[in-house]
Motif scaffolding. Structure first.
Motif, PDB file in Angstrom:
ATOM      1  N   LEU A   1      47.693  71.794   6.078  1.00 23.09           N
ATOM      2  CA  LEU A   1      47.357  70.642   6.913  1.00 23.09           C
ATOM      3  C   LEU A   1      45.872  70.556   7.232  1.00 23.09           C
ATOM      4  CD1 LEU A   1      50.250  71.015   9.531  1.00 23.09           C
ATOM      5  CD2 LEU A   1      50.206  69.470   7.575  1.00 23.09           C
ATOM      6  N   ARG A   2      45.081  71.467   6.713  1.00 24.84           N
ATOM      7  CA  ARG A   2      43.713  71.596   7.208  1.00 24.84           C
ATOM      8  C   ARG A   2      42.802  70.427   6.848  1.00 24.84           C
ATOM      9  NH1 ARG A   2      42.219  76.562   3.099  1.00 24.84           N
ATOM     10  NH2 ARG A   2      41.707  75.293   1.271  1.00 24.84           N
ATOM     11  N   ILE A   3      43.042  69.752   5.717  1.00 26.91           N
ATOM     12  CA  ILE A   3      42.113  68.706   5.272  1.00 26.91           C
ATOM     13  C   ILE A   3      41.998  67.577   6.293  1.00 26.91           C
ATOM     14  CG2 ILE A   3      41.703  66.918   3.524  1.00 26.91           C
ATOM     15  CD1 ILE A   3      42.641  68.868   1.414  1.00 26.91           C
ATOM     16  N   PRO A   4      43.089  66.913   6.711  1.00 34.30           N
ATOM     17  CA  PRO A   4      42.935  65.836   7.701  1.00 34.30           C
ATOM     18  C   PRO A   4      42.461  66.354   9.056  1.00 34.30           C
ATOM     19  CG  PRO A   4      45.263  66.278   7.299  1.00 34.30           C
ATOM     20  CD  PRO A   4      44.496  67.043   6.273  1.00 34.30           C
ATOM     21  N   LEU A   5      42.857  67.565   9.432  1.00 35.48           N
ATOM     22  CA  LEU A   5      42.440  68.107  10.731  1.00 35.48           C
ATOM     23  C   LEU A   5      40.931  68.345  10.768  1.00 35.48           C
ATOM     24  CD1 LEU A   5      45.308  70.708  11.350  1.00 35.48           C
ATOM     25  CD2 LEU A   5      44.989  68.510  12.500  1.00 35.48           C
ATOM     26  N   ILE A   6      40.384  68.922   9.711  1.00 36.40           N
ATOM     27  CA  ILE A   6      38.944  69.209   9.667  1.00 36.40           C
ATOM     28  C   ILE A   6      38.136  67.918   9.605  1.00 36.40           C
ATOM     29  CG2 ILE A   6      37.134  70.212   8.223  1.00 36.40           C
ATOM     30  CD1 ILE A   6      39.166  72.418   7.496  1.00 36.40           C
ATOM     31  N   LEU A   7      38.562  66.977   8.780  1.00 41.13           N
ATOM     32  CA  LEU A   7      37.829  65.716   8.666  1.00 41.13           C
ATOM     33  C   LEU A   7      37.871  64.946   9.981  1.00 41.13           C
ATOM     34  CD1 LEU A   7      38.881  64.534   5.093  1.00 41.13           C
ATOM     35  CD2 LEU A   7      36.694  65.494   5.805  1.00 41.13           C
ATOM     36  N   ASP A   8      39.011  64.933  10.648  1.00 42.02           N
ATOM     37  CA  ASP A   8      39.116  64.252  11.936  1.00 42.02           C
ATOM     38  C   ASP A   8      38.244  64.942  12.988  1.00 42.02           C
ATOM     39  OD1 ASP A   8      40.654  62.320  13.794  1.00 42.02           O
ATOM     40  OD2 ASP A   8      40.948  64.280  14.751  1.00 42.02           O
ATOM     41  N   PHE A   9      38.128  66.255  12.921  1.00 42.56           N
ATOM     42  CA  PHE A   9      37.319  67.022  13.865  1.00 42.56           C
ATOM     43  C   PHE A   9      35.867  66.550  13.839  1.00 42.56           C
ATOM     44  CE2 PHE A   9      34.511  70.723  14.539  1.00 42.56           C
ATOM     45  CZ  PHE A   9      34.884  71.090  15.825  1.00 42.56           C
ATOM     46  N   PHE A  10      35.331  66.278  12.653  1.00 32.12           N
ATOM     47  CA  PHE A  10      33.939  65.842  12.539  1.00 32.12           C
ATOM     48  C   PHE A  10      33.792  64.328  12.657  1.00 32.12           C
ATOM     49  CE2 PHE A  10      33.750  69.956  10.281  1.00 32.12           C
ATOM     50  CZ  PHE A  10      32.719  70.548  10.994  1.00 32.12           C
ATOM     51  N   ALA A  11      34.809  63.584  12.290  1.00 32.66           N
ATOM     52  CA  ALA A  11      34.707  62.119  12.309  1.00 32.66           C
ATOM     53  C   ALA A  11      34.817  61.552  13.707  1.00 32.66           C
ATOM     54  CB  ALA A  11      35.783  61.513  11.415  1.00 32.66           C
ATOM     55  N   ASN A  12      35.523  62.212  14.581  1.00 31.73           N
ATOM     56  CA  ASN A  12      35.774  61.683  15.922  1.00 31.73           C
ATOM     57  C   ASN A  12      35.308  62.691  16.973  1.00 31.73           C
ATOM     58  OD1 ASN A  12      37.382  59.227  15.126  1.00 31.73           O
ATOM     59  ND2 ASN A  12      38.660  60.810  14.203  1.00 31.73           N
ATOM     60  N   GLY A  13      35.132  62.207  18.186  1.00 27.88           N
ATOM     61  CA  GLY A  13      34.757  63.097  19.275  1.00 27.88           C
ATOM     62  C   GLY A  13      33.255  63.262  19.413  1.00 27.88           C
ATOM     63  N   ASP A  14      32.857  64.423  19.894  1.00 26.15           N
ATOM     64  CA  ASP A  14      31.463  64.725  20.213  1.00 26.15           C
ATOM     65  C   ASP A  14      30.568  64.568  18.982  1.00 26.15           C
ATOM     66  OD1 ASP A  14      29.093  65.668  21.135  1.00 26.15           O
ATOM     67  OD2 ASP A  14      29.802  67.653  21.695  1.00 26.15           O
ATOM     68  N   PRO A  15      29.495  63.741  19.073  1.00 19.80           N
ATOM     69  CA  PRO A  15      28.575  63.589  17.930  1.00 19.80           C
ATOM     70  C   PRO A  15      27.914  64.904  17.525  1.00 19.80           C
ATOM     71  CG  PRO A  15      28.195  61.872  19.575  1.00 19.80           C
ATOM     72  CD  PRO A  15      29.140  62.848  20.191  1.00 19.80           C
ATOM     73  N   GLY A  16      27.849  65.861  18.465  1.00 15.44           N
ATOM     74  CA  GLY A  16      27.252  67.153  18.134  1.00 15.44           C
ATOM     75  C   GLY A  16      27.987  67.872  17.024  1.00 15.44           C
ATOM     76  N   ARG A  17      29.290  67.645  16.933  1.00  9.31           N
ATOM     77  CA  ARG A  17      30.060  68.258  15.839  1.00  9.31           C
ATOM     78  C   ARG A  17      29.586  67.726  14.487  1.00  9.31           C
ATOM     79  NH1 ARG A  17      36.005  66.808  18.103  1.00  9.31           N
ATOM     80  NH2 ARG A  17      35.968  67.975  20.076  1.00  9.31           N
ATOM     81  N   LEU A  18      29.390  66.409  14.444  1.00 11.71           N
ATOM     82  CA  LEU A  18      28.972  65.799  13.182  1.00 11.71           C
ATOM     83  C   LEU A  18      27.591  66.305  12.775  1.00 11.71           C
ATOM     84  CD1 LEU A  18      29.611  63.762  10.959  1.00 11.71           C
ATOM     85  CD2 LEU A  18      28.558  61.997  12.362  1.00 11.71           C
ATOM     86  N   VAL A  19      26.690  66.417  13.744  1.00 11.21           N
ATOM     87  CA  VAL A  19      25.337  66.902  13.451  1.00 11.21           C
ATOM     88  C   VAL A  19      25.383  68.315  12.887  1.00 11.21           C
ATOM     89  CG1 VAL A  19      23.108  67.497  14.493  1.00 11.21           C
ATOM     90  CG2 VAL A  19      24.281  65.401  15.176  1.00 11.21           C
TER      91      VAL A  19
END
Length: 670
Positions: free
Chosen positions: A280-298
């Motif tokens: 299940l990791r692919i959608p969970l990891i992508l959602d982790f960076f796509a949504n929420g705190d912008p610091g994660r994406l950076v």
């Protein structure tokens, strides 16, 4: 070998060996190669297992033993009888091992003389086995040394195992007589003492280390924690095992990897938990960076996180054979090996996600890309977060698009069955996801990258090399039917610019093996040079075909190459410039010069190829010198991405000249 021979014979096969298990941890960015890997596994299993479940004899098990046994002895015995070759008498096991070792190695050339294809087959299997479970193939060499294809030729002989044990085993060398050895297929974390950063063990698969390469998954939580946790990097703690959420919850803040401080301990804890559920990791990891705190994406600007996310998406994982029918009978599944087999896939984890839920995955990738583009500051700077982040999001989107496109092509081919693992894929979802992804790349990313490298604004050659490599990468998935002026002009200008200004590595491992600081962006052009070469090679024929069928676009593309190569303007023309008369470009009219484009301002004998005709009284040496040094004002060689101006091929100076003390002194005093 095939079992089709007359008489009471049976077919032979060769085992996949480490290719099945260890190659499951190799990130493969090309969907074609991912699919071929599973097809090879299906093929090899079909050769080794009969319909009734019994096993065929296997040959060339070099990764298991360098002494012939089992199927090797049976095959050599059959061939000896068939070809009337002398056999040992009495036929003891040791005598047959010696007989087989000499024939297979070629020390006794009887089989090679009659069946030369046997030698090629043996070497192909050896290279295949050694590629995934072999020790280092090449020795250390002096700087600037270039390996040639002939250096990879295998040289076989036989030697006794030891002074006490006289049983013969193969002795195989290549690359200046370097012994080609195999390592234990069980991966062991080995710390290279020459590296000060423990992250080197995480990249040992791609490193230049003298120790045997460890085949570790970059998406395994245990490897991530022990390689990236601050406490482990400093060498203050013993390695820990991380298999489930409880193990992660018991990690201290010093043990949690923050990847150079770009993730908070809370985010790091949540991020690691996704890797405990590989299915299940692919959608969970992508959602982790796509949504929420912008610091994660950076945080995705760092090389370490980029490698980990890439591994989570593009490592194919364990393979599920077509004859595996075991079902889940208990929850939870306690047996770890049984659980891994149950969660294996027939075509890889990413294809499995595309078959099940392509829209969710693609929407996250698009959101990552759009949020990254929103951070654009108008140019690429390594110190800023936006540049490395945008380029990584671009690579991620192009790679995902390639898998979507491949899956759709395979599931819509007329008269062809769907590949195993994509039987229930919803084509309309994949097609929509693919179009949405391409729209974002075309409308937002490509114009932005071209703005970055406008000659008026950008004087940094290294940054331009980086962006040009990504512009090439953006058209990786284009087919001939999708080509237009923009696509061929970008591909041509960028590959010529790179050939002039970027020094490609001649090492066995390219610059992505640099692991000095995992908190920084990847070095150099951030893409494996083999991928760039593959794109250029794969598109070359279609570019030439398009230029032949669309001469006006070809003329405009050639002029764009001149502007980019000489730094006199951007690729795209303004409306006013389009109204100006432009030169007509054609390939030199000789069969050996196809793809060498010159404008109509060049000498007519050069353009029609008649300059290559021998002159009266001219010998071959003088003729060769004349045709290879013919004065050319300007030429674009589409075949090898070369640009010639005033009879000089534009390229970087040789490294030996750059390092010469007199040349360095001259540069300093100019």
């Amino acid at each position: 070998y095939s079992g089709l021979n007359e008489g009471p014979t049976r077919p032979f096969g060769f085992e996949s060996g480490s290719f099945e298990k260890l190659a499951a941890n190799l990130p493969i960015y090309d969907p074609q190669l991912t699919s071929l890997r599973f097809q090879c596994l299906d093929y090899m299993r079909g050769m080794t297992i009969k319909d009734d479940g019994t096993w065929n004899p296997t040959i060339f098990n070099f990764d298991t033993s360098l002494t012939p046994y089992g199927g090797d002895l049976e095959l050599i015995n059959h061939l000896s009888i068939e070809l009337a070759l002398p056999r040992p008498h009495p036929m003891t096991e040791n005598a047959m091992v010696t007989h087989a070792a000499r024939l297979i190695s070629g020390s006794n050339g009887a089989i090679m003389e009659i069946l030369p294809e046997f030698e090629y087959f043996r070497d192909i299997v050896f290279h295949f086995k050694h590629a995934v479970s072999g020790a280092t193939s090449t020795p250390d060499v002096e700087d600037g040394y270039i390996w040639l294809p002939t250096d990879a030729t295998l040289h076989w002989s036989v030697k006794s195992i030891s002074d006490e044990n006289k049983t013969l085993q193969y002795h195989v060398t290549a690359f200046r007589g370097h012994l080609q050895e195999f390592v234990d297929p069980v991966a062991a974390v080995q710390k290279d003492k020459t590296q000060q950063n423990a992250f080197a063990s995480f990249l040992s698969m791609f490193s230049k280390s003298k120790v045997a390469r460890s085949k570790l998954s970059c998406a395994d939580p245990t490897n991530i924690v022990n390689s990236c946790g601050e406490k482990f990097i400093k060498g203050k703690a013993k390695p820990v095992s991380v298999k489930n959420e409880d193990d992660i919850l018991h990690l201290t803040n010093e043990e949690l990897p923050t990847f150079g401080g770009v993730l908070t301990p809370a985010d790091s804890e949540r991020f690691l938990q996704f890797f405990t559920v590989p299915y299940l990791r692919i959608p969970l990891i992508l959602d982790f960076f796509a949504n929420g705190d912008p610091g994660r994406l950076v945080a995705l600007k760092t090389k370490s996180l980029q490698l980990i996310v890439d591994a989570a998406l593009f490592e194919p994982g364990l393979w599920k054979p077509s004859d595996y029918f075991e079902q889940v009978t208990e929850i939870p599944v306690v047996d770890e090996e049984k659980l891994q087999n149950l969660l294996s896939t027939p075509l890889g984890t990413l294809f499995n996600e595309i078959a099940k839920s392509p829209d969710v995955m693609t929407s996250c990738v698009i959101k990552i890309l759009e949020r990254a583009v929103d951070m654009d500051v108008g140019r690429y700077t390594e110190a800023a977060s936006s540049g490395p982040l945008i380029l990584y999001a671009t690579r991620l989107a192009v790679r995902v698009e390639g898998f979507l496109k491949f899956a759709l092509k395979k599931c819509t081919a007329p008269g062809q069955p769907r590949p195993r693992g994509l039987e229930f894929m919803e084509n309309w979802k994949v097609e929509k996801s693919m179009k949405d992804l391409r729209k974002t790349l075309d409308e937002r990313v490509i114009p932005m990258l071209e703005y970055w490298i406008d000659p008026i604004r950008c004087k940094n050659v290294d940054a331009s090399n980086l962006v040009h490599a990504h512009l090439i990468y953006l058209f990786k998935n284009y087919t001939y039917e999708e080509f237009d002026y923009r696509s061929i002009s970008v591909l041509l200008t960028s590959q010529v610019y790179l050939s002039i200004n970027h020094r490609f590595s001649n090492k066995a491992y390219d610059d992505l093996a640099d692991s000095s600081d995992p908190s920084k962006p990847p070095p150099s052009i951030q893409i494996a040079q083999s991928e760039i070469f593959d794109i250029i090679q794969g598109k070359r024929y279609h570019i030439l075909q398009y230029m032949k069928n669309n001469p006006e676009d070809a003329d405009a593309a050639m002029e764009a190459v001149v502007r980019i190569a000489t730094g006199t303007g951007p690729r795209a023309l303004t409306d006013r410039q389009k109204q100006m008369k432009q030169r007509r470009w054609k390939s030199i009219g000789h069969p050996t010069c196809y793809g060498r484009f010159v404008p109509d301002t060049e000498d007519e004998k050069l353009r029609d190829g008649s300059y290559r005709k021998p002159k009266a009284g001219e010998n071959f040496e003088k003729w060769m010198l004349r045709v290879t040094t013919k004065e050319v004002g300007i030429e674009v060689n589409v075949q090898i991405s070369e640009f010639t101006l005033q009879n000089h091929k534009m390229m970087l100076l040789d490294p030996t000249i750059m390092k010469h003390k007199d040349f360095q002194h001259t540069r300093e005093t100019v």
